[in-house]
Write a protein that holds these residues in place. Structure first.
Motif, PDB file in Angstrom:
ATOM      1  N   ALA A 187      -2.515 -20.879  17.051  1.00  0.00           N
ATOM      2  CA  ALA A 187      -1.342 -20.041  17.346  1.00  0.00           C
ATOM      3  C   ALA A 187      -1.017 -20.116  18.836  1.00  0.00           C
ATOM      4  O   ALA A 187       0.151 -20.224  19.228  1.00  0.00           O
ATOM      5  N   ASP A 188      -2.051 -20.075  19.677  1.00  0.00           N
ATOM      6  CA  ASP A 188      -1.837 -20.184  21.121  1.00  0.00           C
ATOM      7  C   ASP A 188      -1.274 -21.552  21.487  1.00  0.00           C
ATOM      8  O   ASP A 188      -0.454 -21.668  22.401  1.00  0.00           O
ATOM      9  N   ILE A 189      -1.734 -22.588  20.773  1.00  0.00           N
ATOM     10  CA  ILE A 189      -1.202 -23.927  21.052  1.00  0.00           C
ATOM     11  C   ILE A 189       0.273 -23.974  20.694  1.00  0.00           C
ATOM     12  O   ILE A 189       1.097 -24.479  21.467  1.00  0.00           O
ATOM     13  N   GLN A 190       0.620 -23.403  19.532  1.00  0.00           N
ATOM     14  CA  GLN A 190       2.027 -23.397  19.138  1.00  0.00           C
ATOM     15  C   GLN A 190       2.862 -22.609  20.141  1.00  0.00           C
ATOM     16  O   GLN A 190       3.978 -23.008  20.482  1.00  0.00           O
ATOM     17  N   SER A 191       2.285 -21.524  20.642  1.00  0.00           N
ATOM     18  CA  SER A 191       3.008 -20.707  21.617  1.00  0.00           C
ATOM     19  C   SER A 191       3.283 -21.490  22.902  1.00  0.00           C
ATOM     20  O   SER A 191       4.410 -21.515  23.405  1.00  0.00           O
ATOM     21  N   ILE A 192       2.251 -22.163  23.421  1.00  0.00           N
ATOM     22  CA  ILE A 192       2.437 -22.903  24.677  1.00  0.00           C
ATOM     23  C   ILE A 192       3.357 -24.104  24.432  1.00  0.00           C
ATOM     24  O   ILE A 192       4.125 -24.494  25.299  1.00  0.00           O
ATOM     25  N   MET A 193       3.276 -24.660  23.208  1.00  0.00           N
ATOM     26  CA  MET A 193       4.158 -25.785  22.889  1.00  0.00           C
ATOM     27  C   MET A 193       5.623 -25.364  22.878  1.00  0.00           C
ATOM     28  O   MET A 193       6.505 -26.122  23.290  1.00  0.00           O
ATOM     29  N   ARG A 194       5.897 -24.149  22.391  1.00  0.00           N
ATOM     30  CA  ARG A 194       7.283 -23.662  22.434  1.00  0.00           C
ATOM     31  C   ARG A 194       7.770 -23.573  23.875  1.00  0.00           C
ATOM     32  O   ARG A 194       8.892 -23.961  24.195  1.00  0.00           O
ATOM     33  N   ASN A 195       6.873 -23.066  24.746  1.00  0.00           N
ATOM     34  CA  ASN A 195       7.211 -23.005  26.169  1.00  0.00           C
ATOM     35  C   ASN A 195       7.510 -24.383  26.747  1.00  0.00           C
ATOM     36  O   ASN A 195       8.467 -24.563  27.485  1.00  0.00           O
ATOM     37  N   ILE A 196       6.637 -25.328  26.421  1.00  0.00           N
ATOM     38  CA  ILE A 196       6.791 -26.676  26.978  1.00  0.00           C
ATOM     39  C   ILE A 196       8.061 -27.325  26.441  1.00  0.00           C
ATOM     40  O   ILE A 196       8.831 -27.928  27.196  1.00  0.00           O
ATOM     41  N   ASP A 197       8.304 -27.175  25.136  1.00  0.00           N
ATOM     42  CA  ASP A 197       9.513 -27.761  24.553  1.00  0.00           C
ATOM     43  C   ASP A 197      10.757 -27.200  25.228  1.00  0.00           C
ATOM     44  O   ASP A 197      11.715 -27.929  25.504  1.00  0.00           O
ATOM     45  N   GLN A 198      10.718 -25.909  25.528  1.00  0.00           N
ATOM     46  CA  GLN A 198      11.852 -25.291  26.210  1.00  0.00           C
ATOM     47  C   GLN A 198      12.059 -25.922  27.585  1.00  0.00           C
ATOM     48  O   GLN A 198      13.183 -26.190  28.005  1.00  0.00           O
ATOM     49  N   LYS A 199      10.944 -26.195  28.266  1.00  0.00           N
ATOM     50  CA  LYS A 199      11.058 -26.823  29.587  1.00  0.00           C
ATOM     51  C   LYS A 199      11.656 -28.226  29.483  1.00  0.00           C
ATOM     52  O   LYS A 199      12.423 -28.644  30.340  1.00  0.00           O
ATOM     53  N   MET A 200      11.285 -28.932  28.425  1.00  0.00           N
ATOM     54  CA  MET A 200      11.821 -30.284  28.260  1.00  0.00           C
ATOM     55  C   MET A 200      13.323 -30.229  27.991  1.00  0.00           C
ATOM     56  O   MET A 200      14.086 -31.080  28.453  1.00  0.00           O
ATOM     57  N   ILE A 201      13.742 -29.192  27.253  1.00  0.00           N
ATOM     58  CA  ILE A 201      15.179 -29.032  27.001  1.00  0.00           C
ATOM     59  C   ILE A 201      15.902 -28.730  28.311  1.00  0.00           C
ATOM     60  O   ILE A 201      16.957 -29.290  28.594  1.00  0.00           O
TER      61      ILE A 201
END
Lengths: 235, 285, 267
Positions: free
Chosen positions: C106-120
């Motif tokens: 769950a924490d990985i998915q959470s940080i991944m959402r953050n990272i994906d947002q940064k890539m956008i």
């Protein structure tokens, strides 16, 4: 749970998962030795990064070049080291912008102490040794405890094998417990400082599992920083 | 008291679609001494003229280092420039601390533009009275940006702002095609020659020693952190620049029409909105 | 925080303007607000996770002469239950970064959402500048160190791999405390004990691995991990990043052989 008065709330537990209390700290090992001479200073640190019986990396430098005349050696909790050195670099650049000159070693030493003490009640779990050339051109060593106590010295060992190395330096550099007349004591040259630092690390690697792999040695003079590498045992 | 009835506030439009207060701020840039920015394939250069305000005072710093990859040269109100440079430095430091990387120049200037724009849209603020030439180097190569008090910014190949900068722009315009492929030394000399053109003719002739010109030069580029050149280096380049050719065409009499010291508020009310006078040459993006 | 003109002034009412400020003005002061669930106590008080619940096991990363390879099996466990058996734990971040995550999923998915947002956000700038692996690793240390300093850590241990601007491969590990290091082999979970020594043993002195050697080692290590780590599954995915781009390949199947099982005696 019952202490909070929520008896009706079942204390769920996932089978097979342990519930350890989280510790923000971790010891990642590593040792530092710094020896100051009249117009030079030698600082050395091993390159092993470990925790418990794991060796994460065998070539992690623990020496941080803060200015052309100042090098910080930092070991302990590696996460804290990274954070602290990052902060130091930021503050040194701000200083350079506002005062239009590079921070002197003495100023860095004072700032490091204050930066560490800022976290008095949640300390950076690190053993720092700062080496550099001071404003008079002399070699100088500053050593710290984790909450920012700062002491000026001419030689110092720190880190996981600090307690092993310091007595050796006391004897070889401080000439403590030596029965020789003053005239026969070997003078502290750059070569001798490097040799003593190297020898202490070779010995420490024999006894301390958190010290080994290789040693990075920085020799700082007014002309710049000379870097040397020495291989240690890898087990 | 007022130049016209529509300049009582930044937020007041004139019927011609102009913001007079913002345009007045643009005039502040022309009061500062001139500064030039230009670049070749991998170096960006800033050259600034820093004349002391009086015989008794030291000259103002015209070029401000922001980070290892970026610096600015200013024309206008120095105090405003200090506020902007403080912001830029903080942004660059934060970026470096989080990402271990230098702030991409274009993004930094975009964010600076956004910050400056807010002052032109609310009655309790005033626009920054300073124009900037930004020289930076990042993974996309060297950049020269011009930032104006109206918060517009231009990506330039070369440009000059400040008093009598028109003659420097003329010089840059004429030599623009040779900039991209010339050497680092050449590009610095071009910068110096451009700025010498902004000196009043009498000053130009009466001064011989380099220090009397009070020129500051800064470079940044590939494997070259932002650096303000020393007195000795300045003298060397000034020597070379002079040997290389006459400074930008000496201002002919009657040329005064181009003088941008003239307030831009046109007397003709039908002149319509006036875009800020831009750039010798701007990049496509 | 961009336009914090009047930092000292308190708002006149909740979410309202401070003296000298305007309500909801374009580009005006933005009050940074944490989400309500982070600031308000629930019916049973405020709780913080003290352990991982749904977990991914090991990630292994190897740096070679032309790039990096990251491998992780596809299992996400719930305690000893092999709960989700077909989940990729190696992610493509952008065209030069890969990230492999282990620990609390769950924490990985959470940080991944953050990272994906940064890539956008990177793409929104439309300036052809993409984040570099070193930058992402540095950002991860800042985020994870901050969380650990607030005693509210993300229970993850990640491997960041990729290729830098100048084409040099980059491989690093960042853990839940913000400890980070670079090396030619990094691993998390059981792979730290089982795979790292295997890879180090095969490292030629003063020379990087070739792509062929690296993929052989990955295959071997994933096999060993499957045999010896009870929280591993036999399928795994491999991320490969080279200067020409990156992608996640697989799922591959471990080459399992249990014929020896019949010969084991004495238990």
């Amino acid at each position: 749970m019952s202490s909070l008065g929520f008896e009706q709330f079942p204390d769920y537990q996932v089978p097979g998962v342990k519930h350890p209390d989280f510790s923000p700290y971790e010891s990642n090992g590593g040792s530092i030795v710094a020896i100051a001479g009249d117009d030079f200073v030698v600082i050395a640190a091993d390159t092993r990064l470990s925790s418990g019986y794991n060796i994460h990396s065998r070539n992690q430098s623990k020496l941080f070049k803060l200015s052309p005349k100042t090098v910080l050696g930092s070991t302990g909790c590696w996460a804290d080291t990274l954070s602290l050195t990052g902060l130091m670099k930021v503050r040194m650049q701000s200083y350079e912008h506002t005062h239009l000159r590079t921070m002197t070693t003495d100023a860095v030493a004072q700032m490091l102490s204050i930066t560490m003490y800022n976290r008095r009640f949640f300390p950076y779990y690190v053993s720092n040794i700062l080496a550099g050339i001071d404003k008079d051109g002399k070699g100088v060593v500053y050593s710290y405890d984790p909450i920012g106590h700062c002491e000026r010295a001419t030689y110092r060992a720190g880190g996981s094998a600090g307690t092993l190395l310091q007595p050796v330096l006391d004897n070889q550099i401080g000439h403590k417990n030596i029965n020789l007349p003053a005239g026969e004591l070997p003078p502290l040259t750059k070569e001798r400082a490097v040799a003593v630092a190297s020898d202490t690390f070779i010995s420490a690697a024999e006894r301390d599992i958190y010290t080994g792999d290789s040693v990075l040695i920085n020799v700082i003079t007014k002309d710049g920083i000379e870097e040397k590498v020495l291989q240690l045992r890898q087990d | 008291m007022f130049r016209n009835q529509y300049d009582s506030d930044v937020t007041v439009w004139s019927p011609q679609g102009r913001l007079h207060q913002v345009e007045y701020a643009m005039e502040a840039v022309k009061l500062g001494t001139a500064t030039v920015g230009l670049k070749n394939r991998d170096t960006a250069v800033l050259v600034a003229l820093c004349k002391p305000a009086s015989e008794l005072s030291a000259s103002q710093r015209k070029i401000i280092p922001i980070d290892d990859h970026l610096g600015i040269s200013i024309a206008g109100i120095t105090a405003d420039a200090r506020v902007l440079s403080k912001y830029l430095r903080a942004e660059c430091l934060n970026y470096k601390h989080s990402y271990d990387f230098t702030y991409p120049v274009t993004r930094l200037i975009t964010n600076l533009g956004n910050k400056m724009q807010t002052t032109t849209q609310r009655y309790d603020r005033r626009p920054y009275g300073v124009g900037l030439l930004v020289a930076g180097y990042d993974e996309k190569g060297p950049h020269i940006y011009q930032v104006t008090p109206s918060a517009t910014f231009f990506n330039c190949k070369a440009n000059s702002i400040g008093s009598r900068s028109q003659s420097a722009r003329t010089y840059l315009d004429r030599n623009l095609n040779s900039f991209l492929d010339c050497s680092k030394d050449d590009i610095i000399c071009h910068g110096i020659n451009a700025i010498l053109g902004t000196l009043p003719t009498d000053e130009h002739q009466s001064r011989d020693t380099p220090s009397q010109y009070s020129i500051t030069v800064a470079i940044v580029g590939k494997n070259q952190p932002f650096k303000i050149l020393s007195e000795e280096e300045n003298a060397k380049y000034l020597e070379w620049a002079k040997a290389r050719g006459a400074p930008a065409d000496p201002r002919r009499p009657g040329d005064d029409d181009d003088d941008d010291n003239r307030p831009s508020t046109s007397d003709d009310p039908d002149a319509g909105p006036r875009d800020p006078q831009v750039a010798v040459a701007t990049e496509e993006r | 925080m961009l336009n914090n003109y009047n930092g000292m002034a308190q708002p006149l009412w909740q979410n309202g303007p401070a003296p000298g400020e305007f309500y909801n003005f374009t580009g005006g002061q933005t009050v940074q607000k944490l989400p309500r669930e982070l600031t308000t106590a629930g019916p049973y008080g405020t709780k913080r996770s003290t352990a991982a619940i749904t977990t991914g096991s090991s990630v292994l990363g190897i740096r070679y002469d032309g790039g990096v390879m990251l491998a992780a099996d596809t299992l996400v466990s719930y305690g000893s239950l092999a709960r989700y058996q077909n989940i990729d734990r190696v992610f493509k971040i952008n065209k030069n970064i890969l990230l492999g995550g282990s620990g609390d999923f769950a924490d990985i998915q959470s940080i991944m959402r953050n990272i994906d947002q940064k890539m956008i956000e990177d793409q929104c700038y439309d300036d052809n500048i993409e984040m570099k692996p070193k930058s992402l690793a540095s950002w991860m240390t800042r985020v994870l160190y901050n969380r650990r300093s607030r005693m509210n850590p993300l229970y993850i241990d990640v491997v960041v791999g990729g290729v830098e601007q100048n084409g040099t491969p980059y491989l690093a590990n960042v853990d839940l405390r913000g400890r980070a290091y670079e090396d030619f082999v990094v691993a998390t979970g059981f792979a730290r004990h089982l795979a790292v020594p295997l890879v180090r043993e095969n490292k030629p002195k003063d020379k990087e691995f070739t792509a062929e050697e690296a993929s052989q080692l990955i295959r071997k290590c994933m096999e060993v991990l499957y045999y010896r780590d009870t929280r591993n599954s036999s399928t795994y995915t491999v991320g490969v990043c080279t200067p020409n781009g990156c992608g996640v390949e697989g799922p591959y199947q471990v080459n399992e052989n249990w014929t020896f099982a019949a010969t084991i005696k004495g238990y």
